[in-house]
Design an enzyme around this catalytic site. Structure first.
Site, PDB file in Angstrom:
ATOM      1  N   MET A  46       0.829  -1.198   0.000  1.00 41.93           N
ATOM      2  CA  MET A  46       0.000   0.000   0.000  1.00 41.93           C
ATOM      3  C   MET A  46       0.867   1.252   0.000  1.00 41.93           C
ATOM      4  SD  MET A  46      -2.969   1.083   2.729  1.00 41.93           S
ATOM      5  CE  MET A  46      -3.751  -0.514   2.522  1.00 41.93           C
ATOM      6  N   GLN A  75       6.503  -5.259   2.479  1.00 37.91           N
ATOM      7  CA  GLN A  75       6.778  -3.835   2.670  1.00 37.91           C
ATOM      8  C   GLN A  75       5.546  -3.006   2.324  1.00 37.91           C
ATOM      9  OE1 GLN A  75       9.548  -2.097  -0.250  1.00 37.91           O
ATOM     10  NE2 GLN A  75       9.501  -4.053  -1.336  1.00 37.91           N
ATOM     11  N   ARG A  76       5.606  -1.712   2.709  1.00 42.82           N
ATOM     12  CA  ARG A  76       4.519  -0.747   2.464  1.00 42.82           C
ATOM     13  C   ARG A  76       3.230  -1.178   3.142  1.00 42.82           C
ATOM     14  NH1 ARG A  76       5.255   1.152  -3.892  1.00 42.82           N
ATOM     15  NH2 ARG A  76       7.419   1.833  -3.694  1.00 42.82           N
ATOM     16  N   LEU A  77       3.245  -1.138   4.477  1.00 43.88           N
ATOM     17  CA  LEU A  77       2.096  -1.634   5.241  1.00 43.88           C
ATOM     18  C   LEU A  77       1.473  -0.584   6.159  1.00 43.88           C
ATOM     19  CD1 LEU A  77       3.774  -5.021   6.291  1.00 43.88           C
ATOM     20  CD2 LEU A  77       2.649  -4.444   4.151  1.00 43.88           C
ATOM     21  N   PRO A  78       1.296   0.673   5.748  1.00 40.84           N
ATOM     22  CA  PRO A  78       1.585   1.240   4.439  1.00 40.84           C
ATOM     23  C   PRO A  78       2.878   2.059   4.438  1.00 40.84           C
ATOM     24  CG  PRO A  78       0.177   2.734   5.619  1.00 40.84           C
ATOM     25  CD  PRO A  78       0.477   1.594   6.574  1.00 40.84           C
TER      26      PRO A  78
END
Length: 205
Positions: A46, A75-78
């Protein structure tokens, strides 16, 4: 209250991750909510905010993420730029040599993370759950960690990050969430509720 709840979903992935919120999300109204999703086996999940350049995202990105299960995501969590993002009562099940980070603190981001539960394998250091992408601060409180099968315990993720990284991140994102509809759960209860109910067609509605 000017909020639109995004439907639960599972599966699928894009280059920036999915769901992604970029460039004036007027179609979602002034506030977007992603609740009760189940995300499994992804790389980039995210991205909130389109780039590090000041532009149309400034002052427009307001997102809430709650009661989601993030299982085996890397990754990007968020990862956040130029947004006020409320992250609470989520269960993160993370591990493996390819894991990167959970919460990405980007340019002019304002993450408010509260009462999230992290189940980690032995390869993930709680100090690496945060990553500095050019941001300056986040509010982080009430996190619990269970690692490698050991008993769960409260962990100050921001203090752990600052003890092992330079420069330090500040402890105040500069805002307090006001649109939560229900009382927030204590973090130790989050896996008991989220694991069986997050995902499409699981909530008893």
């Amino acid at each position: 209250m000017g909020s639109r709840r995004v439907p639960r979903r599972a599966g699928g992935i894009g280059g920036d991750g999915k769901p992604t919120c970029k460039h004036r999300p007027d179609s979602y109204g002034p506030h977007r909510t992603d609740p009760w999703n189940r995300f499994t086996g992804r790389d980039k999940l995210m991205l909130i905010g389109s780039s590090n350049t000041v532009g149309p995202d400034v002052g427009r990105l307001r997102v809430t993420l709650h009661h989601n299960l993030l299982d085996g995501v890397l990754q990007r969590l968020p990862r956040v730029r130029f947004g006020q993002v409320d992250v609470y009562n989520n269960h993160y099940r993370l591990g493996g040599d390819d894991f990167q980070y959970a919460l990405g603190v980007g340019v002019q981001s304002a993450i408010y993370a509260q009462n999230n539960f992290f189940t980690l394998d032995a390869t993930v250091d709680p100090a690496d759950l945060l990553y500095d992408w050019g941001g300056t601060a986040l509010t982080e409180r009430g996190s619990w960690v269970r690692q490698a099968g050991r008993p769960a315990r409260p962990v100050d993720l921001l203090a752990a990050y600052n003890a092992t990284h330079d420069p330090d991140l500040g402890a105040d994102a500069g805002w307090t969430p006001t649109l939560r509809r229900d009382p927030i759960l204590p973090a130790p209860l989050v896996p008991l509720l989220v694991d069986p109910l997050a995902g499409a067609d699981r909530l008893p509605i």
